[in-house]
Design an enzyme around this catalytic site. Structure first.
Site, PDB file in Angstrom:
ATOM      1  N   ASP A 210      -9.450  13.242 -20.111  1.00 50.35           N
ATOM      2  CA  ASP A 210      -9.931  12.973 -21.467  1.00 50.35           C
ATOM      3  C   ASP A 210     -11.462  12.945 -21.529  1.00 50.35           C
ATOM      4  O   ASP A 210     -12.123  12.405 -20.644  1.00 50.35           O
ATOM      5  CB  ASP A 210      -9.376  11.594 -21.881  1.00 50.35           C
ATOM      6  CG  ASP A 210      -9.743  11.222 -23.298  1.00 50.35           C
ATOM      7  OD1 ASP A 210      -9.334  11.952 -24.212  1.00 50.35           O
ATOM      8  OD2 ASP A 210     -10.439  10.212 -23.490  1.00 50.35           O
TER       9      ASP A 210
ATOM     10  N   GLU B 156     -10.320  18.207 -21.475  1.00 50.38           N
ATOM     11  CA  GLU B 156     -10.386  17.955 -22.907  1.00 50.38           C
ATOM     12  C   GLU B 156     -11.870  17.872 -23.238  1.00 50.38           C
ATOM     13  O   GLU B 156     -12.510  16.832 -23.103  1.00 50.38           O
ATOM     14  CB  GLU B 156      -9.660  16.652 -23.274  1.00 50.38           C
ATOM     15  CG  GLU B 156      -9.408  16.525 -24.773  1.00 50.38           C
ATOM     16  CD  GLU B 156     -10.323  15.536 -25.494  1.00 50.38           C
ATOM     17  OE1 GLU B 156     -10.356  15.573 -26.728  1.00 50.38           O
ATOM     18  OE2 GLU B 156     -11.000  14.729 -24.843  1.00 50.38           O
TER      19      GLU B 156
HETATM   20  C1  GLC Z   1     -10.327  12.011 -26.693  1.00 53.93           C
HETATM   21  C2  GLC Z   1      -8.989  11.687 -27.331  1.00 53.93           C
HETATM   22  C3  GLC Z   1      -9.219  10.920 -28.594  1.00 53.93           C
HETATM   23  C4  GLC Z   1      -9.974   9.649 -28.271  1.00 53.93           C
HETATM   24  C5  GLC Z   1     -11.257   9.960 -27.502  1.00 53.93           C
HETATM   25  C6  GLC Z   1     -11.852   8.736 -26.907  1.00 53.93           C
HETATM   26  O1  GLC Z   1     -11.083  12.852 -27.459  1.00 53.93           O
HETATM   27  O2  GLC Z   1      -8.281  12.860 -27.565  1.00 53.93           O
HETATM   28  O3  GLC Z   1      -8.015  10.633 -29.230  1.00 53.93           O
HETATM   29  O4  GLC Z   1     -10.286   8.973 -29.445  1.00 53.93           O
HETATM   30  O5  GLC Z   1     -11.014  10.832 -26.407  1.00 53.93           O
HETATM   31  O6  GLC Z   1     -11.044   8.301 -25.841  1.00 53.93           O
END
Ligand code: GLC
Length: 651
Positions: free
Chosen positions: A284, A326
């Site tokens: 993430d 991500e």
């Molecule tokens: C990523 C997740 C999102 C979250 C962010 C902070 O972008 O997909 O849902 O709010 O990280 O953890």
């Protein structure tokens, strides 16, 4: 590679390992460690080489990898070997994913295990479960504010339930994808609690400051991620009497990766979940891992080095496990998370194709593919053995992360065009039936993103309310068109749970104070299983969508040209409403498939002669693989109905 310094250090470390590590059969571990050590050492040295405890930390790193290797089950070790031998396994067109909140889909993990048939019915064989680790109630950011990385929230079950789920998935050849929230912890995590109590070891796990001097310097260049709910990038902690870096929400404390202990702890957590049966780990918010004064603190070179190091270490202990990056950042930056600038290593095998996703939404709003074509043209080719995760919707907002140069190249003005998109999707544009919601509106910059379910964004909710059957058909066709694109583009398509049955916005989040100010909850539904049953009732919207997607998935799996070997050619066709590309198998001229999508509300035509008809339709026949039919033609002109797509071949 043999290199004296790293090699002698490795010898030193191996001699000194804990006795229990020596007792194990570590043949595969040692071979992989030997092969990767020079790279691991070099990366660790760039990041942490100036520290006095460098050698001790290297030692701890090797011990962590060995410790987790010993914990890895024989079954998973066998899978590692199989995947090493078939190292392109994940590039195959056989894989189709779905992302979901475990509690949106079933109440508990055992219930989810029982619902595995739904994935099998649809043809989904990769399932991404959003984070389930322990989080504080309320201040959880939907699971992304973790207070215990090694425990599952009781609500869902426990680790044994997860392992059971993994085993069931594996029996059915379904890949399990889990999240690891790398960038931050909840302020209730044990490390944060100790930091608060004044423990300097744990204060060093975060970015903590006595006064505003450094925070203010950072603020000069750092954008705000959640401006509405958490302005600025630092929060005052009353108990410590200090400022903490909190880029996302004020209860999410950013981890300090310039401290090697943080790196090793997080590697240990990654390997822990790999050992619980995850085939893929979604890392993430990776763009944020490294912070530098004077920068936007995203996409820093060190963030890439950290990922290369994580990959190398995982390669030693659990080589069958893939990483998803991500990184929802600018198009030229996203591609780097495959390891484009790698020193010695790769980074993540997969990355969210946020560029394609946002461009598809532009095509929906504008009803033309001008920016879509331009944006894809500008997207560099990926490395080999790297693949996109292609998606239309996910649990997050849609950011309008286009490259301004691309917007200008197709004759729009960037600010005005983005404003048009926001107006369009939030239903403030005359022609629009979209029911999106603004997200992350920033008063200072005017920036805004968009929330809302796929069905509501393409006008299904509005059409149903108005009883407008034509508009319902358009919405259904648009949903299928978008999926027709992500299924054929190259990469693993990732469906979002609920979209396969046309789930509309869910406004119940407004009643929960912990969610009410975060419109992303409008598209994080609880599946209504009674409604889902309608997928078996011909004529219903659920049936139209579910059966069409099921068919698309089945056909995709049969087409070798849809595997991802950078085997796509974008075609410039002169009709701005069409997005056209070809897919092929290298060295097999008969394998070509022509993909055509019409984003306009009226039928469009495409002259096949102009795009070199013979390359695709050698025997003269033109057939759409999706419908199995011959598409309408007038002489050389192919006719594409509104909001429809073709996968054309002569077979
Ligand atoms: C990523 C997740 C999102 C979250 C962010 C902070 O972008 O997909 O849902 O709010 O990280 O953890």
């Amino acid at each position: 590679m043999y290199e004296q310094v790293s090699h002698s250090l490795l010898n030193e470390i191996l001699v000194d390992l804990k006795p229990e590590i020596h007792e194990e059969d570590l043949r595969h571990f040692y071979t992989r460690l030997g092969a990767n050590f020079y790279s691991i050492y070099s990366l660790f040295n760039i990041l942490y080489g100036r520290r006095d405890d460098f050698k001790a930390q290297m030692h701890k790193l090797v011990e962590t990898m060995a410790g987790q290797y010993i914990q890895r089950s024989d079954h998973l070790k066998q899978t590692d070997i199989e995947r090493e031998n078939d190292h392109n396994w994940f590039l195959s067109q056989q894989w189709v994913g779905m992302a979901q909140y475990p509690d949106g889909y079933a109440d508990t993990l055992p219930e989810l295990t029982q619902r595995v048939h739904y994935f099998l019915e649809l043809g989904v064989n990769m399932v991404h479960l959003m984070p389930m680790m322990v989080c504080p109630k309320g201040a959880s950011d939907g699971g992304y504010a973790v207070s215990d990385f090694r425990r599952i929230n009781e609500r869902f079950g426990n680790i044994e339930d997860l392992q059971e789920l993994a085993a069931t998935f594996h029996q059915h050849n379904i890949l399990l994808t889990l999240d690891v929230v790398l960038n931050h912890t909840s302020n209730e995590h044990e490390w944060a609690r100790k930091a608060r109590e004044g423990d300097s070891t744990y204060q060093d796990y975060y970015y903590i400051f006595d006064d505003r001097v450094v925070p203010d310097m950072f603020e000069m260049t750092m954008p705000e991620i959640f401006p509405e709910t958490s302005s600025g990038n630092f929060s005052w902690d009353e108990k410590m009497g200090k400022w903490v870096m909190t880029v996302f929400n004020d209860y999410q404390w950013d981890l300090n990766y310039s401290n090697p202990s943080v790196f090793i702890e997080m590697l240990d957590i990654i390997l822990f979940w790999a050992n619980k049966g995850a085939d893929i780990l979604r890392l993430d918010a990776v763009a944020f891992l490294w912070k530098k004064i004077g920068s936007i603190c995203q996409n820093e070179r060190e963030a890439h080095l950290l990922l290369q190091l994580l990959k190398d270490c995982c390669q030693v202990t659990a080589p069958g496990v893939l990483f998803i990056a991500e990184a929802i950042v600018a198009p030229v930056e996203i591609i780097k998370y495959f390891g484009e600038d790698a020193i010695n290593a790769k980074e993540c095998e997969m990355a969210y194709n946020a560029t394609f996703m946002a461009l598809l939404w532009d095509a929906v709003a504008t009803k033309n593919a001008r920016l879509l074509n331009q944006g894809i043209k500008s997207l560099p080719d990926k490395l080999e053995r790297a693949t996109w995760l292609n998606y239309v919707r996910c649990h997050d907002d849609i950011g309008l992360g286009y490259d301004d140069n691309d917007i200008v190249a197709v004759d729009y003005e960037p600010k005005a065009h983005r404003q048009f998109l926001i107006d369009y999707f939030t239903g403030h544009y005359a022609d629009s039936m979209a029911r999106g919601l603004p997200f992350g509106h920033n008063d200072k910059t005017g920036d805004c993103r968009i929330s809302g379910s796929l069905a509501s964004l393409v006008g299904l909710e509005d059409a149903l309310e108005c009883g407008d059957q034509d508009a319902v058909d358009d919405a259904v066709n648009t949903i299928l068109l978008l999926h027709g694109m992500i299924m054929s583009f190259g990469g693993m398509p990732l469906l979002y749970y609920g979209d396969e049955i046309g789930t509309l916005n869910d406004t119940s989040y407004l009643e929960d104070p912990a969610k009410a100010n975060d419109s992303r909850w409008s598209h994080r539904p609880r599946i209504d299983w009674q409604k889902a049953e309608l997928r078996n009732s011909p004529g219903s919207i659920e049936h139209r969508l579910f059966s069409a997607l099921k068919k698309m998935i089945a056909i995709r799996k049969e087409l070798a040209a849809f595997a991802d070997f950078n085997n796509r050619e974008l075609l410039d066709v002169g009709n701005p409403h069409l997005f056209v590309f070809s897919r092929f198998v290298y060295d097999q001229p008969t394998s070509r498939i022509l993909v055509v999508g019409n984003f306009h509300s009226s039928p469009q035509h495409l002259n096949l002669e102009d795009i070199g008809r013979k390359a695709y339709f050698r025997n003269g026949a033109v057939r759409d693989l999706y419908t199995g039919e011959q598409p309408a033609m007038f002489k050389e002109e192919l006719v594409i109905p509104p909001y429809r797509f073709y996968w054309l071949t002569d077979q």
